[in-house]
Enzyme design. Structure first.
Site, PDB file in Angstrom:
ATOM      1  N   ASP A   1      -4.337 -10.927  10.338  1.00 16.67           N
ATOM      2  CA  ASP A   1      -3.681  -9.815  10.834  1.00 16.67           C
ATOM      3  C   ASP A   1      -3.372  -9.831  11.840  1.00 16.67           C
ATOM      4  O   ASP A   1      -2.128 -10.958  12.263  1.00 16.67           O
ATOM      5  CB  ASP A   1      -4.541  -8.942  11.300  1.00 16.67           C
ATOM      6  N   SER A   2      -1.666  -8.929  12.281  1.00 16.25           N
ATOM      7  CA  SER A   2      -1.560  -8.900  13.265  1.00 16.25           C
ATOM      8  C   SER A   2      -1.255  -9.083  14.867  1.00 16.25           C
ATOM      9  O   SER A   2       0.169  -9.663  15.539  1.00 16.25           O
ATOM     10  CB  SER A   2      -0.169  -7.835  12.898  1.00 16.25           C
ATOM     11  N   GLY A   3      -2.501  -8.545  14.896  1.00 11.87           N
ATOM     12  CA  GLY A   3      -3.085  -8.869  16.295  1.00 11.87           C
ATOM     13  C   GLY A   3      -3.242  -8.039  16.605  1.00 11.87           C
ATOM     14  O   GLY A   3      -3.571  -7.560  18.926  1.00 11.87           O
ATOM     15  N   GLY A   4      -2.089  -6.338  17.058  1.00 12.36           N
ATOM     16  CA  GLY A   4      -1.873  -5.465  16.950  1.00 12.36           C
ATOM     17  C   GLY A   4      -3.188  -4.386  17.407  1.00 12.36           C
ATOM     18  O   GLY A   4      -3.423  -3.913  18.971  1.00 12.36           O
ATOM     19  N   PHE A   5      -4.203  -4.560  16.469  1.00 12.13           N
ATOM     20  CA  PHE A   5      -5.209  -3.933  17.086  1.00 12.13           C
ATOM     21  C   PHE A   5      -6.231  -4.215  18.463  1.00 12.13           C
ATOM     22  O   PHE A   5      -6.198  -3.130  18.861  1.00 12.13           O
ATOM     23  CB  PHE A   5      -6.417  -4.135  15.916  1.00 12.13           C
TER      24      PHE A   5
ATOM     25  N   ASP B   1       1.946  -3.420  13.392  1.00 11.77           N
ATOM     26  CA  ASP B   1       1.813  -1.830  13.492  1.00 11.77           C
ATOM     27  C   ASP B   1       1.482  -1.067  14.727  1.00 11.77           C
ATOM     28  O   ASP B   1       0.768  -1.930  15.486  1.00 11.77           O
ATOM     29  CB  ASP B   1       0.905  -1.093  11.828  1.00 11.77           C
TER      30      ASP B   1
ATOM     31  N   GLN C   1       0.195   4.082   8.934  1.00  6.60           N
ATOM     32  CA  GLN C   1      -0.469   4.944   9.157  1.00  6.60           C
ATOM     33  C   GLN C   1      -0.282   6.230   9.590  1.00  6.60           C
ATOM     34  O   GLN C   1       0.304   6.860   8.646  1.00  6.60           O
ATOM     35  CB  GLN C   1      -0.127   4.480  11.334  1.00  6.60           C
TER      36      GLN C   1
ATOM     37  N   ASP D   1     -11.898  -5.887   4.785  1.00  5.20           N
ATOM     38  CA  ASP D   1     -12.814  -6.767   5.682  1.00  5.20           C
ATOM     39  C   ASP D   1     -13.312  -6.250   6.974  1.00  5.20           C
ATOM     40  O   ASP D   1     -13.510  -4.800   7.484  1.00  5.20           O
ATOM     41  CB  ASP D   1     -11.814  -7.691   6.147  1.00  5.20           C
TER      42      ASP D   1
ATOM     43  N   CYS E   1     -32.246 -11.823  -4.681  1.00  4.75           N
ATOM     44  CA  CYS E   1     -31.703 -12.119  -4.081  1.00  4.75           C
ATOM     45  C   CYS E   1     -31.330 -13.627  -4.554  1.00  4.75           C
ATOM     46  O   CYS E   1     -32.670 -14.376  -3.963  1.00  4.75           O
ATOM     47  CB  CYS E   1     -31.359 -11.692  -2.754  1.00  4.75           C
TER      48      CYS E   1
ATOM     49  N   CYS F   1     -29.423 -15.612  -2.423  1.00  2.00           N
ATOM     50  CA  CYS F   1     -28.665 -16.302  -2.080  1.00  2.00           C
ATOM     51  C   CYS F   1     -29.360 -17.882  -0.811  1.00  2.00           C
ATOM     52  O   CYS F   1     -30.363 -17.607  -1.623  1.00  2.00           O
ATOM     53  CB  CYS F   1     -27.827 -15.583  -0.561  1.00  2.00           C
TER      54      CYS F   1
END
Length: 373
Positions: free
Chosen positions: A90-94, A144, A193, A270, A308, A310
């Protein structure tokens, strides 16, 4: 990146995405490796136990520590972590928005204080791509302008204006860098956005559709709005999204969120929820979720999910996991995370199968029926 739309059942889609490091089908859930590792797990777990084809790493955190130059020196994220499949960063903006109490948004970028040492930094559309070039991630997200919800109409409009401005700057810069031989094999996604404002979301989507992004993401949801409003916003966007590019809903969510948004045409997801909840003792199953710390599990010989497959369910009982959690044994984090991520990845596989069989509507009914809904 190669993208193929394989099949549709209503709005739900199965697509095939090929990057330089892996090929995967959608719907896909991407485990979150914030600082270059999915908490308590390593590359072997991700590949051999979970068969994850793509994971997410966080630009903000790895920019601050160990720094992008260190990661680059190891050959990028793949060399640094030894996970040799796809990475999305991700861009790190969040994080600049959410972790820095005094972050400031300008038309030039986002200024923020490090949560580690208080030092000041500036993320711009170009600088976040430079950082991701060092990471050599397969999919890079642009910067963003995120706003918390609820927000005023004026602030939402500013957010969309900035996001479009930054998108133009990012795509132009990326093409110029590729012409210089930098960022080859790295793909770039735009981010839509607009809060829950129909017209602003539409305006942003139409603008970004005109730019040559490899995929489009829906950002700024699951930040305070009601679930029904999130689902409505995603559904309303569907007609304005290019059918021949991946669609990524960022930071979402619960199993119910995945099912509802796949039905509305989303391909990629994600969320930290499966691993964060695991560390708090909460397990996801086909019948819903439960917390292992309850006394009723002390002498329970059953696996977390009896059906399951796993690693955790193949080998250990609820009683043992109850004991590990109460003893604060670190092994618990790994076993719980393996189960919850397996559940999410298996849910994505089941949705792919249902779409290919034109039975997604029945799958959704069964999904909720098992949960008593």
């Amino acid at each position: 990146m190669e993208f193929k739309l394989k099949h549709k059942d209503g709005m739900a889609r199965v697509c095939e995405i090929t990057t330089a490091h892996s090929t995967f089908l959608t719907p896909v859930f991407m485990p979150v490796g914030t600082v270059g590792a999915v908490k308590s797990l390593d590359a072997n777990d991700m590949k051999n136990e979970l068969d994850a084809k793509i994971i997410l790493a966080n630009t903000y955190h790895m920019y601050l520590r160990p720094t992008s130059k260190v990661v680059k020196d190891f050959g990028g994220l793949h060399g640094f972590t030894k996970f040799d499949r796809s990475f999305l960063t991700d861009s790190g903006g969040f994080q600049a928005f959410s972790l820095s109490k005094n972050s400031k948004h300008f038309n030039e970028g986002i200024e923020f204080k490090s949560h580690i040492d208080g030092s000041r930094h500036l993320f711009t559309p170009k600088s976040v791509l430079d950082t991701q070039y060092d990471f050599h991630s397969d999919i890079m997200m642009i910067l963003d302008d995120l706003v918390a919800l609820p927000a005023t109409k004026e602030r939402v409009k500013i957010s969309v204006d900035r996001t479009i401005l930054w998108a133009k700057e990012a795509i132009t810069y990326h093409k110029s860098m590729q012409n210089k031989g930098i960022g080859i094999g790295q793909n770039i996604f735009g981010i839509i956005q607009g809060g829950t404002d129909y017209e602003e979301r539409k305006r942003c989507a139409l603008s970004l559709n005109e730019m040559p992004f490899d995929g489009l993401a829906i950002g700024g949801l699951s930040v305070g709005e009601e679930n029904a409003l999130m689902y409505e916003t995603v559904q309303n966007l569907n007609p304005y999204l290019d059918e021949n590019r991946p669609r990524y809903l960022m930071g979402v969510g619960t199993p119910e969120d995945l099912v509802e948004n796949v039905e509305r045409g989303v391909d990629m997801f994600d969320c930290v929820m499966p691993t964060r909840n695991a560390r708090n003792g909460t397990f996801f199953t086909s019948f819903g979720k439960f917390n292992i710390k309850k006394a009723e599990f002390i002498n329970d010989h059953e696996a977390i999910g009896p059906a399951c497959s796993c690693y955790t369910c193949r080998n250990f009982s609820r009683g043992y996991l109850n004991h590990l959690f109460k003893a604060k044994e670190l092994t618990f984090f790994r076993l719980a995370s393996l189960h919850n991520l397996h559940y999410y990845l298996e849910l994505a596989r089941e949705m792919r199968e249902a779409i290919l069989n034109n039975s997604f509507t029945q799958f959704k009914k069964n999904f909720y029926h098992l949960r008593g809904k």
